[in-house]
Write a protein that holds these residues in place. Structure first.
Motif, PDB file in Angstrom:
ATOM      1  N   VAL A  56      61.649  39.954  47.157  1.00 28.33           N
ATOM      2  CA  VAL A  56      60.979  41.253  47.229  1.00 28.33           C
ATOM      3  C   VAL A  56      59.478  41.042  47.400  1.00 28.33           C
ATOM      4  CG1 VAL A  56      62.715  42.509  45.902  1.00 28.33           C
ATOM      5  CG2 VAL A  56      60.872  41.318  44.693  1.00 28.33           C
ATOM      6  N   GLU A  57      58.828  42.060  47.935  1.00 29.83           N
ATOM      7  CA  GLU A  57      57.376  41.954  48.111  1.00 29.83           C
ATOM      8  C   GLU A  57      56.654  41.633  46.797  1.00 29.83           C
ATOM      9  OE1 GLU A  57      55.217  44.742  50.451  1.00 29.83           O
ATOM     10  OE2 GLU A  57      56.845  45.030  51.902  1.00 29.83           O
ATOM     11  N   PRO A  58      57.088  42.166  45.641  1.00 24.78           N
ATOM     12  CA  PRO A  58      56.423  41.798  44.389  1.00 24.78           C
ATOM     13  C   PRO A  58      56.582  40.330  43.996  1.00 24.78           C
ATOM     14  CG  PRO A  58      57.519  43.913  44.143  1.00 24.78           C
ATOM     15  CD  PRO A  58      57.973  43.349  45.446  1.00 24.78           C
ATOM     16  N   ASP A  59      57.400  39.543  44.713  1.00 26.22           N
ATOM     17  CA  ASP A  59      57.421  38.101  44.479  1.00 26.22           C
ATOM     18  C   ASP A  59      56.102  37.461  44.888  1.00 26.22           C
ATOM     19  OD1 ASP A  59      59.971  37.260  43.370  1.00 26.22           O
ATOM     20  OD2 ASP A  59      60.896  37.946  45.232  1.00 26.22           O
ATOM     21  N   VAL A  60      55.390  38.099  45.818  1.00 26.12           N
ATOM     22  CA  VAL A  60      54.066  37.601  46.246  1.00 26.12           C
ATOM     23  C   VAL A  60      53.097  38.783  46.179  1.00 26.12           C
ATOM     24  CG1 VAL A  60      54.778  35.616  47.623  1.00 26.12           C
ATOM     25  CG2 VAL A  60      54.895  37.881  48.652  1.00 26.12           C
ATOM     26  N   PRO A  61      52.725  39.204  44.973  1.00 28.74           N
ATOM     27  CA  PRO A  61      51.985  40.465  44.815  1.00 28.74           C
ATOM     28  C   PRO A  61      50.535  40.436  45.273  1.00 28.74           C
ATOM     29  CG  PRO A  61      52.260  39.377  42.692  1.00 28.74           C
ATOM     30  CD  PRO A  61      53.094  38.610  43.676  1.00 28.74           C
ATOM     31  N   GLU A  62      49.887  39.254  45.243  1.00 29.03           N
ATOM     32  CA  GLU A  62      48.464  39.172  45.559  1.00 29.03           C
ATOM     33  C   GLU A  62      48.218  38.173  46.672  1.00 29.03           C
ATOM     34  OE1 GLU A  62      46.397  41.159  44.088  1.00 29.03           O
ATOM     35  OE2 GLU A  62      47.662  41.874  42.435  1.00 29.03           O
ATOM     36  N   ALA A  63      47.073  38.316  47.331  1.00 25.76           N
ATOM     37  CA  ALA A  63      46.691  37.363  48.373  1.00 25.76           C
ATOM     38  C   ALA A  63      46.676  35.950  47.800  1.00 25.76           C
ATOM     39  CB  ALA A  63      45.319  37.720  48.939  1.00 25.76           C
ATOM     40  N   GLY A  64      47.295  35.026  48.511  1.00 28.04           N
ATOM     41  CA  GLY A  64      47.371  33.641  48.060  1.00 28.04           C
ATOM     42  C   GLY A  64      48.628  33.315  47.290  1.00 28.04           C
ATOM     43  N   ASP A  65      49.421  34.321  46.938  1.00 22.42           N
ATOM     44  CA  ASP A  65      50.680  34.064  46.241  1.00 22.42           C
ATOM     45  C   ASP A  65      51.716  33.535  47.235  1.00 22.42           C
ATOM     46  OD1 ASP A  65      49.661  34.852  43.829  1.00 22.42           O
ATOM     47  OD2 ASP A  65      50.469  36.881  43.928  1.00 22.42           O
ATOM     48  N   VAL A  66      52.448  32.516  46.809  1.00 15.95           N
ATOM     49  CA  VAL A  66      53.430  31.852  47.667  1.00 15.95           C
ATOM     50  C   VAL A  66      54.765  31.771  46.925  1.00 15.95           C
ATOM     51  CG1 VAL A  66      53.962  29.791  49.037  1.00 15.95           C
ATOM     52  CG2 VAL A  66      51.581  30.424  48.635  1.00 15.95           C
ATOM     53  N   ASN A  84      60.431  52.866  45.247  1.00 14.73           N
ATOM     54  CA  ASN A  84      59.119  52.226  45.431  1.00 14.73           C
ATOM     55  C   ASN A  84      59.108  50.768  44.968  1.00 14.73           C
ATOM     56  OD1 ASN A  84      56.475  51.787  46.059  1.00 14.73           O
ATOM     57  ND2 ASN A  84      55.681  53.537  44.903  1.00 14.73           N
ATOM     58  N   VAL A  85      59.854  49.937  45.671  1.00 13.26           N
ATOM     59  CA  VAL A  85      59.936  48.507  45.342  1.00 13.26           C
ATOM     60  C   VAL A  85      58.555  47.868  45.337  1.00 13.26           C
ATOM     61  CG1 VAL A  85      60.883  46.279  46.066  1.00 13.26           C
ATOM     62  CG2 VAL A  85      62.275  48.360  46.284  1.00 13.26           C
ATOM     63  N   ARG A  86      57.712  48.280  46.261  1.00  5.08           N
ATOM     64  CA  ARG A  86      56.395  47.637  46.390  1.00  5.08           C
ATOM     65  C   ARG A  86      55.514  47.864  45.165  1.00  5.08           C
ATOM     66  NH1 ARG A  86      57.423  49.794  51.636  1.00  5.08           N
ATOM     67  NH2 ARG A  86      57.629  48.128  53.205  1.00  5.08           N
ATOM     68  N   ASP A  87      55.834  48.894  44.376  1.00  4.99           N
ATOM     69  CA  ASP A  87      55.028  49.212  43.202  1.00  4.99           C
ATOM     70  C   ASP A  87      55.699  48.734  41.926  1.00  4.99           C
ATOM     71  OD1 ASP A  87      52.529  50.241  42.662  1.00  4.99           O
ATOM     72  OD2 ASP A  87      53.273  52.205  42.059  1.00  4.99           O
ATOM     73  N   THR A  88      56.526  47.682  42.045  1.00  4.95           N
ATOM     74  CA  THR A  88      57.188  47.115  40.872  1.00  4.95           C
ATOM     75  C   THR A  88      56.689  45.696  40.628  1.00  4.95           C
ATOM     76  OG1 THR A  88      59.056  46.168  42.115  1.00  4.95           O
ATOM     77  CG2 THR A  88      59.269  48.455  41.380  1.00  4.95           C
ATOM     78  N   LYS A  89      57.215  45.086  39.588  1.00  3.72           N
ATOM     79  CA  LYS A  89      56.980  43.666  39.324  1.00  3.72           C
ATOM     80  C   LYS A  89      58.304  43.042  38.912  1.00  3.72           C
ATOM     81  CE  LYS A  89      55.688  44.294  34.444  1.00  3.72           C
ATOM     82  NZ  LYS A  89      54.618  44.094  33.427  1.00  3.72           N
ATOM     83  N   VAL A  90      58.411  41.737  39.086  1.00  6.57           N
ATOM     84  CA  VAL A  90      59.612  41.018  38.672  1.00  6.57           C
ATOM     85  C   VAL A  90      59.496  40.756  37.174  1.00  6.57           C
ATOM     86  CG1 VAL A  90      61.036  38.974  38.988  1.00  6.57           C
ATOM     87  CG2 VAL A  90      59.836  39.968  40.953  1.00  6.57           C
ATOM     88  N   ALA A  91      60.281  41.500  36.395  1.00 11.42           N
ATOM     89  CA  ALA A  91      60.244  41.327  34.942  1.00 11.42           C
ATOM     90  C   ALA A  91      60.964  40.060  34.517  1.00 11.42           C
ATOM     91  CB  ALA A  91      60.876  42.535  34.253  1.00 11.42           C
ATOM     92  N   PHE A  92      61.996  39.685  35.285  1.00 11.93           N
ATOM     93  CA  PHE A  92      62.778  38.503  34.923  1.00 11.93           C
ATOM     94  C   PHE A  92      63.575  38.056  36.140  1.00 11.93           C
ATOM     95  CE2 PHE A  92      66.461  36.409  32.681  1.00 11.93           C
ATOM     96  CZ  PHE A  92      65.719  35.403  32.067  1.00 11.93           C
ATOM     97  N   GLN A  93      63.720  36.758  36.272  1.00 11.65           N
ATOM     98  CA  GLN A  93      64.582  36.177  37.304  1.00 11.65           C
ATOM     99  C   GLN A  93      65.473  35.134  36.651  1.00 11.65           C
ATOM    100  OE1 GLN A  93      62.917  34.804  41.137  1.00 11.65           O
ATOM    101  NE2 GLN A  93      64.022  32.879  40.855  1.00 11.65           N
ATOM    102  N   LEU A  98      63.556  44.216  38.315  1.00 13.56           N
ATOM    103  CA  LEU A  98      62.246  44.772  38.640  1.00 13.56           C
ATOM    104  C   LEU A  98      61.995  46.029  37.817  1.00 13.56           C
ATOM    105  CD1 LEU A  98      62.495  44.658  42.553  1.00 13.56           C
ATOM    106  CD2 LEU A  98      61.852  42.805  41.018  1.00 13.56           C
ATOM    107  N   VAL A  99      60.783  46.156  37.321  1.00 11.83           N
ATOM    108  CA  VAL A  99      60.354  47.370  36.625  1.00 11.83           C
ATOM    109  C   VAL A  99      59.035  47.826  37.231  1.00 11.83           C
ATOM    110  CG1 VAL A  99      61.513  46.745  34.465  1.00 11.83           C
ATOM    111  CG2 VAL A  99      59.118  46.049  34.828  1.00 11.83           C
TER     112      VAL A  99
END
Length: 419
Positions: A50-60, A176-185, A346-347
């Protein structure tokens, strides 16, 4: 004279009996597995995160598909890109951790350095004739479907992604997947061929006997039943569920939440299906008390009582979108008899663990279900390896989606190999 003798795999594809499980070599043969990796995972759109896997510039984020390693990165302009995770100098792996944050992509072997758009920006001692512009990272096709990330390793990916996105996007966007975060994987290795993992997911025939946690929030009737085998009580409950489904679909669609079934599982190259289904009990979420697991709802949703939106994509994913959280699943083959099942919860990005949600409550139903399914996949793998195994019939009432998965798989293999 041209030799038109079919290969063993072509013969298997030709001989596949509709409505029945696949022949044993589809789950056991290293040659079939290699063909699966080349044709299915090498030429189709594969869900990877998901896009929140790389939430900020430089995230890989690094994803491994067979022998191929792909680095997915968010660049300085907020675009998400994907590259083969291979230095263009002498082939060293560039990014070694599944998740990391970088300024640039630097090969630790000889310090060749790439910016976040894949351009080679630094390579010492290469001489005056060396052209950095000819040695950028090799790109991988990547698309976002309302925040769900898909990659394709082929030079020319299937052209129907936009059609899938146009149909599925309106169903997913309210969450709104883009406005979530990965709470757990959580990653688990299932002891079975990837097709057994997918087949197990595509039916709930086994749920009542094996998933006590999952069948608390989920209505069994939502996944098929044989009305002629029901007693009066069960038939009345099934009819009540049918009325509830029709009523809820009307209510949700009036609120701007698309809910009615779309099924393209075996009619498109990029097969998919979706439907929003009512939940039992309090009807808010996939939890043991069926109440919302997170106080902070997703997107602009104002109620948690929105049922569960189920999304399936071929060949390797399924997803559940609730009012308060999302659960996504991907299957990646490891070898003939092992598969990686990756689950993400995701939450809302501003939700606070311990305040807005309890992690054990959020993940409990699906952690238990995944463990149970892993065991079931394992006993199926053991069974298909027996000389006594022969393809058995699917239930026309509860295993329709398994048949569609097999239809899709056989069709895509045959399209590339010829029958």
């Amino acid at each position: 004279m041209l030799d038109v003798t079919p290969t063993p795999l072509q013969r298997l594809l030709r001989e596949r009996r509709p409505g029945y499980t696949l022949a044993a070599p589809f789950y056991l043969s290293p040659e079939v597995f290699e063909a699966d990796m080349e044709i299915i995972f090498g030429r189709h759109w594969i869900y990877v995160g998901v896009e929140p896997d790389v939430p900020e510039a430089g995230d890989v984020m690094v994803v491994e598909i067979g022998k191929t390693s792909v680095a997915i990165v968010r660049d300085d302009d907020n675009a998400i890109r994907a590259f083969h995770n291979v230095c263009r100098h002498r082939g060293a792996r560039l990014v070694h951790d599944e998740k990391s944050t970088v300024g640039n992509l630097v090969c630790r072997y000889h310090s060749w350095t790439y910016d976040l758009t894949g351009n080679l920006i630094h390579a010492e001692h290469m001489g005056p004739d060396f052209k950095k512009s000819c040695h950028g990272l090799k790109p991988v096709h990547i698309r976002s479907l309302a925040g769900l990330l898909f990659i394709c390793l082929a030079d020319q990916p299937p052209a129907d992604f936009d059609e899938m996105a146009a149909k599925l996007g309106p169903y997913i966007e309210p969450h709104n997947v883009r406005d979530t975060k990965v709470a757990f994987q959580k990653d688990i290795i299932e002891p079975g061929n990837w097709k057994l993992t997918m087949e197990n997911n595509r039916e709930c025939y086994h749920c009542g006997a094996n998933h006590p946690e999952l069948t608390v929030p989920l209505f069994a009737y939502g996944f098929g039943f044989a009305p002629e085998e029901m007693d009066e009580h069960d038939r009345a409950n099934a009819e009540r569920y049918g009325c509830l489904l029709k009523t809820r679909h009307g209510e949700w669609e009036a609120e701007g939440l698309p809910s009615k079934e779309i099924d393209e599982l075996d009619t498109m190259i990029t097969g998919f299906r979706t439907e929003r289904l009512p939940l039992d009990g309090e009807g808010e979420s996939h939890t043991l008390d069926t109440k919302a697991a997170c106080k902070r709802l997703l997107g602009n949703l104002t109620s948690a009582k929105l049922g569960g939106l189920s999304v399936w994509t071929q060949p390797n994913s399924w997803h559940h979108f609730l009012g308060d959280h999302i659960v996504t699943f991907s299957v990646l083959p490891l070898d003939t008899e092992r598969s990686l099942l990756r689950t993400k919860w995701l939450v809302h990005k501003d939700a606070v663990e311990g305040v807005d949600y309890d992690l054990a409550n959020l993940t409990g139903v699906w952690e238990a279900t995944n463990d149970q399914d892993s065991e079931l996949v394992g006993i199926c793998q053991q069974g298909v390896a027996s000389p006594a195994y022969e393809p058995g019939p699917y239930s026309p009432h509860t295993e329709m989606l398994v048949e569609k998965f097999c239809n899709w798989y056989v069709g895509r293999m045959a399209a590339h190999l010829g029958r």
